[in-house]
Design an enzyme around this catalytic site. Structure first.
Site, mmCIF file in Angstrom:
data_model
loop_
_atom_site.group_PDB
_atom_site.id
_atom_site.type_symbol
_atom_site.label_atom_id
_atom_site.label_comp_id
_atom_site.label_asym_id
_atom_site.label_seq_id
_atom_site.Cartn_x
_atom_site.Cartn_y
_atom_site.Cartn_z
ATOM 1 N N GLN A 15 -5.052 -1.675 9.660
ATOM 2 C CA GLN A 15 -5.272 -2.797 9.107
ATOM 3 C C GLN A 15 -5.832 -3.901 9.903
ATOM 4 O O GLN A 15 -5.663 -4.019 11.159
ATOM 5 C CB GLN A 15 -3.767 -3.336 8.669
ATOM 6 N N ASP B 149 -11.653 3.343 4.262
ATOM 7 C CA ASP B 149 -11.838 1.837 4.221
ATOM 8 C C ASP B 149 -13.424 1.630 4.195
ATOM 9 O O ASP B 149 -13.883 0.762 4.048
ATOM 10 C CB ASP B 149 -11.340 1.306 5.469
ATOM 11 N N LYS C 256 0.681 -1.421 0.024
ATOM 12 C CA LYS C 256 0.019 -0.014 -0.052
ATOM 13 C C LYS C 256 0.797 1.170 0.135
ATOM 14 O O LYS C 256 0.622 2.065 -0.705
ATOM 15 C CB LYS C 256 -0.858 0.075 1.428
HETATM 16 N N1 GUN Z 1 -7.706 -6.608 6.144
HETATM 17 C C1 GUN Z 1 -7.702 -7.369 4.979
HETATM 18 N N2 GUN Z 1 -8.495 -6.804 4.136
HETATM 19 C C2 GUN Z 1 -8.599 -5.245 4.895
HETATM 20 C C3 GUN Z 1 -9.413 -4.115 4.224
HETATM 21 O O1 GUN Z 1 -9.947 -3.996 3.283
HETATM 22 N N3 GUN Z 1 -9.271 -3.013 5.330
HETATM 23 C C4 GUN Z 1 -8.441 -3.141 6.294
HETATM 24 N N4 GUN Z 1 -8.690 -2.138 7.315
HETATM 25 N N5 GUN Z 1 -8.049 -4.366 6.741
HETATM 26 C C5 GUN Z 1 -8.157 -5.508 5.971
#
Ligand code: GUN
Length: 299
Positions: free
Chosen positions: A99, A122, A55
């Site tokens: 995350q 998100d 990311k």
């Molecule tokens: N863990 C796996 N996929 C995601 C996501 O799309 N957002 C977040 N915050 N954590 C994740």
């Protein structure tokens, strides 16, 4: 019958990141600063570390600022909430992603709830979820939004189509159903208690598989010509002599590809789209935060 078209999420994601990069450059000119994304990772789960590193790299490649907060597994609730508060107040940060999953001693929902709705890239806070349910503009979870973008790219209008979403998670299944409803699909949400799942799936023009069970959806569950979006990422046990098992989706690809009209592969389908949509959401949030106009529907 001919094989299904393979929907290439990598190529699609590249195109979307190109659009985001152009918008990030014009945003910097108009606002005098870079758009910024903060990612918070607690603990040392290897898969999460890979996602977070990716990311950060892609954020910088798109011309935005990346703020990474890597915290030890024993970080306390108060400390994490204080970090989210700081990020909420930081004018250089347009988007915040914590995350998931968090270590067990932390209250995940309380942490997510603390994120300002205008930085919730998100789309997981109650405000974002509520806005999506009400059909109001807001930030939408990245994976389901990426799936809808790929579906519209292939099918054009989704109006009137039968869509079956397998899985009811907060991250994918529920928002996916809301988005498909907004596109005027007839939506069924199926899950582990659904009776005669194969028969339910056989009705669908659009199948979204998001259950987290390797190769669960079989070829004879698919209506000929249907579009199949596989959100699953499952690692099989390693074959003899191999260190790591193969990554597979929730759909039995080799069977489904003989029946479907189009299908996303795993890896290389939905996965690459998720980060690209996160960057899209960040540049959208940045424009809103600076009150700069942007034709949001065009990206
Ligand atoms: N863990 C796996 N996929 C995601 C996501 O799309 N957002 C977040 N915050 N954590 C994740």
């Amino acid at each position: 019958m001919s094989q299904a078209e393979r929907i290439d999420g990598k190529v699609f994601a590249e195109g979307l990141r190109g659009q985001v990069a152009e918008l990030a450059a014009s945003f910097e000119q108009r606002s005098g600063r870079k758009a910024g994304l903060a990612v918070v990772l607690v603990g040392d789960d290897p898969a999460s570390q890979v996602y977070v590193r990716n990311k950060g790299k892609k954020t910088i490649e798109c011309g935005m600022a990346s703020f990474e907060h890597l915290l030890p597994a024993e970080t306390g609730q108060d400390e994490l909430i204080a970090l989210v508060d700081n990020l909420n107040a930081d004018p250089a940060v347009d988007g915040i992603l914590v995350q998931l999953p968090l270590p067990d001693h932390l209250d995940e929902q309380a942490v997510v709830d603390r994120i300002s709705a205008n930085k919730d890239v998100d789309g997981l806070t109650p405000v974002s979820t509520g806005r999506l349910a009400l059909g109001l503009p807001g930030l939408v979870p990245c994976t389901p939004l990426g799936c809808v973008m790929m579906l519209k790219n292939r099918l054009g209008s989704l109006s009137g189509l039968d869509a079956v979403v397998i899985g009811r998670s907060i991250l994918v299944g529920k928002p996916m159903a809301q988005l498909l409803l907004k596109e005027s699909c007839t939506v069924t949400i199926a899950h582990s208690r659904t009776k005669d799942l194969p028969e339910v799936v056989r009705r669908a023009d659009i199948v979204i598989a998001a259950v987290g069970r390797a190769k669960m959806v079989k070829g004879d569950w698919i209506k000929p010509g249907a579009t199949v979006i596989d959100v699953g990422i499952n690692r099989l046990p390693p074959e003899p002599g191999k260190e790591k098992g193969k990554l597979v989706g929730d759909v039995d690809y080799s069977e489904a590809v003989e029946v479907a009209g189009a299908i996303t592969p795993v890896p290389g389908g939905v996965g690459p789209m998720t980060i690209a949509v996160l960057l899209r959401n960040t540049i959208v949030a940045a424009h809103r935060n600076e009150a700069l106009d942007l034709a949001e529907d065009s990206i």
